[in-house]
Design a protein around this motif. Structure first.
Motif, PDB file in Angstrom:
ATOM      1  N   SER A 103       0.862  -0.951  -0.127  1.00 57.48           N
ATOM      2  CA  SER A 103       0.104   0.059   0.177  1.00 57.48           C
ATOM      3  C   SER A 103       1.149   1.513   0.124  1.00 57.48           C
ATOM      4  N   VAL A 104       1.768   1.343   0.751  1.00 58.32           N
ATOM      5  CA  VAL A 104       3.014   2.647   0.755  1.00 58.32           C
ATOM      6  C   VAL A 104       3.205   2.740  -0.262  1.00 58.32           C
ATOM      7  N   THR A 418     -11.174  15.423   7.735  1.00 57.39           N
ATOM      8  CA  THR A 418     -10.015  15.190   8.084  1.00 57.39           C
ATOM      9  C   THR A 418     -10.135  14.082   7.112  1.00 57.39           C
ATOM     10  N   LYS A 419      -7.963  14.039   6.009  1.00 50.95           N
ATOM     11  CA  LYS A 419      -8.252  12.973   5.092  1.00 50.95           C
ATOM     12  C   LYS A 419      -6.979  12.347   5.712  1.00 50.95           C
ATOM     13  N   ALA A 420      -6.883  10.988   5.763  1.00 51.27           N
ATOM     14  CA  ALA A 420      -5.337  11.031   5.672  1.00 51.27           C
ATOM     15  C   ALA A 420      -4.654  10.284   4.673  1.00 51.27           C
ATOM     16  N   SER A 421      -3.417  10.511   4.536  1.00 53.20           N
ATOM     17  CA  SER A 421      -2.474  11.054   3.368  1.00 53.20           C
ATOM     18  C   SER A 421      -2.662   9.522   2.690  1.00 53.20           C
ATOM     19  N   ASN A 422      -2.498   8.387   3.464  1.00 52.56           N
ATOM     20  CA  ASN A 422      -3.451   7.100   2.461  1.00 52.56           C
ATOM     21  C   ASN A 422      -4.493   6.590   3.274  1.00 52.56           C
ATOM     22  N   PRO A 423      -5.555   6.222   2.625  1.00 47.97           N
ATOM     23  CA  PRO A 423      -6.558   5.683   3.622  1.00 47.97           C
ATOM     24  C   PRO A 423      -7.210   4.519   3.573  1.00 47.97           C
ATOM     25  N   GLU A 424      -6.669   4.001   2.450  1.00 48.37           N
ATOM     26  CA  GLU A 424      -6.141   2.546   1.862  1.00 48.37           C
ATOM     27  C   GLU A 424      -5.595   1.786   3.298  1.00 48.37           C
ATOM     28  N   LEU A 425      -4.400   2.182   3.370  1.00 50.26           N
ATOM     29  CA  LEU A 425      -3.697   1.707   4.650  1.00 50.26           C
ATOM     30  C   LEU A 425      -4.292   2.081   6.582  1.00 50.26           C
ATOM     31  N   LEU A 426      -4.704   3.257   6.147  1.00 51.28           N
ATOM     32  CA  LEU A 426      -5.449   3.186   7.199  1.00 51.28           C
ATOM     33  C   LEU A 426      -6.449   2.112   7.606  1.00 51.28           C
ATOM     34  N   GLU A 427      -7.728   2.245   6.523  1.00 51.41           N
ATOM     35  CA  GLU A 427      -8.777   1.539   6.805  1.00 51.41           C
ATOM     36  C   GLU A 427      -8.270  -0.131   7.203  1.00 51.41           C
ATOM     37  N   PHE A 428      -6.892  -0.573   6.692  1.00 51.25           N
ATOM     38  CA  PHE A 428      -6.278  -1.907   7.057  1.00 51.25           C
ATOM     39  C   PHE A 428      -5.845  -1.465   8.362  1.00 51.25           C
ATOM     40  N   LEU A 429      -4.800  -0.788   8.449  1.00 47.78           N
ATOM     41  CA  LEU A 429      -4.929  -0.847  10.075  1.00 47.78           C
ATOM     42  C   LEU A 429      -5.491  -0.517  11.172  1.00 47.78           C
ATOM     43  N   GLU A 430      -6.909  -0.257  10.899  1.00 55.84           N
ATOM     44  CA  GLU A 430      -7.736   0.114  11.837  1.00 55.84           C
ATOM     45  C   GLU A 430      -8.505  -1.153  11.743  1.00 55.84           C
ATOM     46  N   LYS A 431      -8.564  -2.731  10.612  1.00 51.04           N
ATOM     47  CA  LYS A 431      -9.120  -4.158  10.344  1.00 51.04           C
ATOM     48  C   LYS A 431      -8.563  -4.644  11.822  1.00 51.04           C
ATOM     49  N   LEU A 432      -6.819  -4.786  11.352  1.00 50.49           N
ATOM     50  CA  LEU A 432      -5.966  -5.626  11.526  1.00 50.49           C
ATOM     51  C   LEU A 432      -5.401  -5.290  12.991  1.00 50.49           C
ATOM     52  N   MET A 433      -5.922  -3.796  13.593  1.00 54.17           N
ATOM     53  CA  MET A 433      -6.127  -3.363  15.626  1.00 54.17           C
ATOM     54  C   MET A 433      -7.293  -4.590  15.515  1.00 54.17           C
ATOM     55  N   ILE A 434      -8.608  -4.205  15.049  1.00 53.84           N
ATOM     56  CA  ILE A 434      -9.554  -4.759  15.668  1.00 53.84           C
ATOM     57  C   ILE A 434      -9.109  -6.820  15.397  1.00 53.84           C
ATOM     58  N   ALA A 435      -8.619  -7.210  14.574  1.00 53.88           N
ATOM     59  CA  ALA A 435      -8.564  -8.220  14.527  1.00 53.88           C
ATOM     60  C   ALA A 435      -7.490  -8.902  15.320  1.00 53.88           C
ATOM     61  N   VAL A 436      -6.881  -8.088  15.990  1.00 52.03           N
ATOM     62  CA  VAL A 436      -5.800  -8.740  17.070  1.00 52.03           C
ATOM     63  C   VAL A 436      -5.866  -8.162  18.803  1.00 52.03           C
ATOM     64  N   ASP A 437      -7.335  -7.209  18.086  1.00 48.06           N
ATOM     65  CA  ASP A 437      -8.119  -7.117  19.498  1.00 48.06           C
ATOM     66  C   ASP A 437      -7.809  -6.609  20.623  1.00 48.06           C
ATOM     67  N   TYR A 438      -7.043  -5.336  19.479  1.00 51.68           N
ATOM     68  CA  TYR A 438      -6.406  -3.914  20.472  1.00 51.68           C
ATOM     69  C   TYR A 438      -4.575  -5.137  20.832  1.00 51.68           C
ATOM     70  N   ASP A 439      -4.419  -5.699  20.808  1.00 51.40           N
ATOM     71  CA  ASP A 439      -3.049  -6.268  21.715  1.00 51.40           C
ATOM     72  C   ASP A 439      -1.672  -5.201  20.776  1.00 51.40           C
ATOM     73  N   THR A 440      -1.700  -3.704  21.173  1.00 50.87           N
ATOM     74  CA  THR A 440      -0.823  -3.148  20.721  1.00 50.87           C
ATOM     75  C   THR A 440       0.361  -3.361  20.307  1.00 50.87           C
ATOM     76  N   LYS A 441       1.248  -4.825  21.374  1.00 47.16           N
ATOM     77  CA  LYS A 441       2.018  -5.345  20.999  1.00 47.16           C
ATOM     78  C   LYS A 441       2.075  -6.055  19.367  1.00 47.16           C
ATOM     79  N   GLU A 442       1.473  -6.965  19.497  1.00 45.32           N
ATOM     80  CA  GLU A 442       0.619  -7.159  18.359  1.00 45.32           C
ATOM     81  C   GLU A 442       1.213  -6.866  16.739  1.00 45.32           C
TER      82      GLU A 442
END
Lengths: 672, 426
Positions: A103-104, A418-442
């Motif tokens: 994505s980057v 407000t817009k992200a510089s890379n909305p697609e990436l931000l959305e993916f990261l949000e999904k990832l965060m939810i998928a790891v259930d807010y385990d910030t270390k993972e």
């Protein structure tokens, strides 16, 4: 002319809005007015004002702003992602990291830019140590990378996120965010210290982020109770319910409401009434003292006065009072009164109003229940996956922490537009965060495993944070804490094992004091006044091993905040007065500290410093120079650098010259 | 372009108009229309001592008492001063004696009611934005007026926390030298004793050689900043004027006169620095955020201000330095006229508040602007923080219209669109 314009503007500001309901704009710019009946994230049910007919349509037909407005206001569902098993498998980490990199790169390609090169191992190790655990690696740790890890960057990342340094470094980060001071303003004793240690334990246990936030916002109890030091979150803003809410919304939802404290927000859509509706959730924490204990304490105070108001008695009493009185037993009443000088049209001065959330999911604590537990309701709402900003904010903060710039900038002033510089990436990261259930270390582990984290930092100044494309990470100077922890690492390579014994006397006495009635407390006051410090000693861990140089430990083990003038503060460490109050301003006092100050007195002039002993154990001059290079800059010297320094090494105090030169080079203070 | 965005917001079109009006563009084009810009003129002030009362100093109890209106005064009374017709709050008896050399502004007003934003506006003349960081007035002065003493910094900040506002988009060397403790002066200015000066400089030569590679690879402002700062630090170490930072060179009587506390000693240090040709010294004095027990707090807080400020004015005047040195006492906002029941506090009040100015061309015994009978709103001659900064910069002979471009090619001016209060200047 100018003042006239200003006056006109002010007139507009206080004119009540005539529009009610919702206005949606489609992609062609045409506008419909009506009321949103339902919104599930994809389809919106909308009752049109003009023809009173209810329509159902896909949000993709709407303008970006209208979509954001709907998500922010009405969504009941956001991302439908399955939770992953944790910890993530190696191939999963790789897969997600690759997605991020792709994505980057797509974004870079659109702008005809290319990514930077992959760093060499030395640069990577130094960056990984400083970014993940907040200090430079020692010579032995550098060697370890080749010897036991087979130069595998992934393995190094795993080792670092699992180490005590990770906890220390992240505690500094959290404390800047939460403004944790050992001594909280307007609060006697060191309740802030107990609160800080709760955060430390939470990081150690790798408690999920949403859980930490939920506990901070909803916990009731005593400040010194071992079960509930999280009430420090409210104690930090003792007596300032409104400011506390503004801080909460800024820290966890990246939204600025403080303007709306006194009037409708001039640049965003929030009204003063909405601000008060939010603040209503926390009504009940009051002044963070517990009535029952205050009564008891009042009686003791009277006994002391009757006994002649002795100074020693009073100081012993104060100490005891601090231990038992702070905290809150209220779960939140969900009501608040508008201010007496309320000027907006949508409410009356002093009107009693109910709590209501500003974003989706729309919730309201039940008004007829005796104890609506509005803080719990609030905490559940704020940390809900559907909340449109909760996940975005943490994802963005961790991204910024890792790479130097956020995907959304500024990081805590989000609006509908407000817009992200890379909305697609931000959305993916949000999904990832939810998928790891807010385990910030993972989550961080995935970020650290990207190519991006392994690439050279961008060499030029970027034009603006909003348009930064992440060809590589940002070149950053060490923070105050990184600078401190790194310099101390030169003295004590075992810095992460240096945990000084704590003496939190209050903590130990809490339970006993809570049980006592006024008479017993008075007796105890007399005992403490007579025996002084000894009165507590039976409670202190006798196992106080001799711990030398308590002042040379991790920043996270020192007093919070570090006192003014301390090296951490010179290099911009936060005074913890405001949210994320650290600064990166270069100034002359920093340079003087490196030239003649801390570096001389505590590092070079310290014969016991580990890096010096280590260097002296080497046989040849070039080995010695190599050793100093590895310790300070985390790399081997070039041939030219080595020969440049040989003459100095031969002089008296030669190693001092060599180390001084490296510590004063730009390379030392920057993280490439 | 923005109207459409704003139209869809819940509060709709009218609010949208308002916010775009409040934004810079409309106001800037208005002054363009007028074409009326004040020409700059020779400096009446060469130095500024800016005493920043952090936290929001109550204006009613200090510079704008309302003796007719007991309801807002609480325990504060109004006292006469050496300036005809000017009264101060009773907490400032010593300052009252110096009032004949100073002037007041009683019509400051801002829309910023939160500390960080208001502090930012006061110091930079711009609204705080996430996308750019603006230089402080002291940094602008360093950039536009320049050093008078080449060996010591031009811009110094005494006391204060870590919410450092600095050079912003200007090169970092224009930012303030921060001094945490005025009595400790400047630390670490002496080289270690195992090394001779020649060797020290030789070692620095090696550092420079090593740096070359790094600065070639990373041609960035933050890196250049440290190259500049190493130069500055060495100049400072060798400077004859290093003693300017050393308060132990003052007599015990002098130190005692200013007050045995960081603010008083900060004022004394400011005087020493100005004597040594430092352009801009800010002394920060915090603790004015009196939501609770305002009168209890004033008793100690105002006493420290009173002693430090009055001594500074007296001392500068006696030394004939007040002609060229402007002293400014300002805060990010005032505090509510209403005394909040139950806690005896005053909350933030940005609508009307006050400042004191003296020296450097400022009139003597003059009051600019007026607040209403409760000191709640401005009654006449409203002055913004930008206007205040414009007045200071104007007195320093700085061209207010000079545009400096940020690295992102955006235009900025020393006091933004502020207009100098010419009436304040003699």
């Amino acid at each position: 002319m100018r003042s006239l314009l200003k006056a006109v503007c002010l007139l507009f500001l206080i004119t009540p809005s005539l529009l009610v309901g919702d206005v949606l704009v489609d992609q062609n710019g045409s506008k419909v007015e009506g009321t949103v009946v339902e919104f599930d994230g994809t389809y919106v049910v909308f009752k049109h004002d003009t023809d009173k007919i209810t329509y159902r349509f896909n949000v993709s037909e709407l303008s970006e702003e209208s979509r954001a407005y709907l998500i922010n206001t009405y969504a009941t569902k956001r991302y439908d992602v399955e939770k992953l098993d944790l910890p993530l498998q190696e191939h999963e980490v790789r897969k997600y990291a690759e997605f991020i990199d792709e994505s980057v790169k797509r974004k870079l390609k659109e702008s005809k830019k290319s990514p930077t090169r992959k760093t060499d191992d030395y640069t990577f190790i130094r960056r990984a140590y400083l970014t993940i655990i907040g200090r430079i690696p020692s010579e032995a740790e550098l060697a370890d990378f080749a010897r036991t890890m087979g130069r595998d960057r992934r393995e190094l990342i795993d080792k670092l996120v699992g180490s005590p340094g990770y906890v220390s470094h992240n505690l500094n980060w959290w404390s800047d965010l939460l403004r944790i001071k050992d001594r909280l303003p307007g609060v006697g004793g060191t309740a802030g210290f107990v609160y800080r240690e709760w955060v430390r334990t939470s990081i150690e246990e790798n408690k999920p982020y949403d859980e930490i936030v939920r506990e901070l916002l909803s916990t009731s109890g005593y400040a010194y109770d071992k079960e509930t030091p999280q009430v420090g979150y409210y104690l930090r803003d003792r007596g300032m319910q409104l400011d506390n809410m503004a801080n909460t919304v800024r820290v966890f939802l990246g939204t600025r409401l403080e303007c709306a404290m006194c009037h409708d927000h001039p640049f965003d859509r929030w009204t003063q009434r909405e601000f008060y509706e939010m603040a209503a959730f926390t009504t009940g924490v009051g002044n963070m003292t517990i009535t029952e204990q205050n009564k008891k304490v009042g009686k003791v105070q009277k006994m002391i006065r009757d006994a002649g108001d002795d100074r020693k008695l009073r100081s012993a009493f104060n100490r005891m009072r601090n231990i038992i009185r702070y905290g809150t037993l209220s779960d939140g009443s969900g009501e608040i009164r508008l201010p007496k000088d309320y000027e907006e049209e949508n409410g009356k001065p002093n009107e009693l109003i109910n709590a209501k959330a500003i974003f989706s999911p729309p919730i309201k604590p039940d008004e007829d229940v005796k104890n609506p537990k509005s803080r719990e309701v609030f905490a559940d709402w704020l940390t809900n996956e559907v909340n449109p900003r909760f996940t975005t904010v943490i994802v963005n903060r961790l991204w910024q922490k890792t790479f130097g710039v956020g995907l959304v900038e500024p990081i805590d002033n989000m609006m509908d537009s407000t817009k992200a510089s890379n909305p697609e990436l931000l959305e993916f990261l949000e999904k990832l965060m939810i998928a790891v259930d807010y385990d910030t270390k993972e989550f961080l582990r995935v970020l650290y495993n990207t190519d991006l984290f392994s690439r050279e930092s961008v060499d030029e100044d970027y034009e603006s944070k909003e348009t930064f494309l992440f060809a590589g990470p940002v070149l950053r100077r060490m923070t105050g804490e990184q600078m401190w922890d790194s310099l101390v690492t030169l003295v004590y390579t075992n810095i992460d094992e240096r945990v000084p014994p704590w003496e939190i006397l209050e903590y130990e006495m809490f339970e006993e004091y809570l049980e006592m009635d006024a008479d017993e407390l008075f007796k105890e006051v007399k005992r403490v006044a007579k025996e002084g410090r000894k009165a507590y000693e039976k409670k202190v861990d006798k196992n106080k091993a001799k711990f030398s140089r308590r002042d040379l430990t991790r920043a996270s083990m020192l007093q919070y905040p570090a006192p003014g003038g301390h090296l951490i503060r010179q290099f911009g460490g936060s005074d913890k007065d405001q949210i994320e109050n650290a600064n990166m301003e270069p100034n002359t006092t920093q340079v003087l500290s490196l030239l003649n100050g801390f570096v001389e007195t505590n590092v070079l002039n310290n014969k016991g410093a580990d890096f010096i002993k280590n260097m002296q154990s080497k046989n040849s001059e070039s080995q010695k120079i190599r050793s100093v290079f590895l310790a300070i800059l985390g790399r081997t010297p070039t041939g030219r650098e080595s020969s440049e320094l040989k003459d100095y090494l031969e002089m008296k105090d030669g190693y001092k010259h060599v180390a001084w030169i490296l510590l004063n080079s730009h390379e030392f203070m920057f993280i490439r | 372009m923005n109207t459409l965005d704003n139209e869809i917001s819940r509060r709709g079109f009218i609010k949208g108009m308002a916010s775009s009006c409040l934004g810079v563009s409309a106001i800037m084009s208005a002054s363009d229309l007028m074409g009326a810009t004040v020409a700059h003129r020779p400096a009446t002030a060469r130095h500024v001592i800016f005493l920043y009362m952090a936290g929001g100093m109550t204006h009613i109890d200090t510079f704008d008492p309302k003796p007719e209106n007991k309801e807002v005064m609480g325990l504060t009374e109004a006292i006469d001063t050496t300036a005809d017709g000017i009264q101060l709050g009773s907490w400032l008896p010593e300052t009252a004696k110096q009032m004949n050399v100073a002037s007041l502004v009683r019509s400051l007003s801002t829309s910023q009611g939160a500390h960080q934003q208001a502090n930012y506006l006061l110091h930079t003349s711009y609204q705080r934005r996430g996308t750019i960081s603006h230089p402080t007035l002291g940094s602008w002065i360093s950039r536009l007026a320049g050093k008078l003493n080449p060996t010591i910094p031009c811009n110094v900040r005494v006391n204060g926390g870590s919410d450092v506002l600095g050079a912003g988009f200007l090169e970092s060397k224009h930012g303030p030298l921060p001094l945490g403790n005025p009595s400790a002066g400047i630390q670490n200015a002496k080289m270690a004793n195992y090394v001779t000066e020649d060797l020290y400089m030789e070692r620095l030569g090696v550092v420079e050689k090593f740096n070359k590679n790094f600065t070639d690879n990373y041609s960035q402002k933050q890196v250049r900043a440290y190259t500049d700062l190493y130069d500055d630090a060495i100049k400072l170490m060798k400077s004859e004027d290093l003693k300017a930072f050393d308060l132990s060179k003052e007599t015990p009587e002098m130190r005692e006169m200013y007050g045995d506390n960081n603010f008083g000693q900060g004022c004394l240090l400011a005087r020493r620095l100005v004597e040594n040709n430092v352009r801009f010294v800010e002394v920060i004095y915090g603790g004015w955020d009196m939501h609770n027990e305002v009168f209890d707090n004033l008793e100690t807080k105002a006493a420290v201000l009173d002693k430090g400020l009055s001594s500074l004015l007296l001392d500068l005047n006696r030394r004939g330095m007040l002609n060229e040195t402007m002293v400014v006492v300002a805060s990010e906002f005032g505090r509510t006229p209403t005394i909040k029941s139950g806690r005896n506090g005053r909350d933030h009040h940005p609508k009307a508040y006050s400042a004191l100015l003296a020296g450097g061309g400022i009139k003597e015994g003059f009051v600019y602007g007026k607040s209403d009978e409760r000191a709640h709103n401005v009654a006449s001659r409203s002055m913004s923080p930008e206007d205040l900064n414009a007045t200071i910069a104007y007195a320093m002979g700085i061209n207010l219209e000079e545009v400096i471009f940020s690295p992102s090619k955006r235009p900025f001016k020393v006091a933004h669109d502020g207009q100098p209060a010419l009436d304040l200047l003699g």
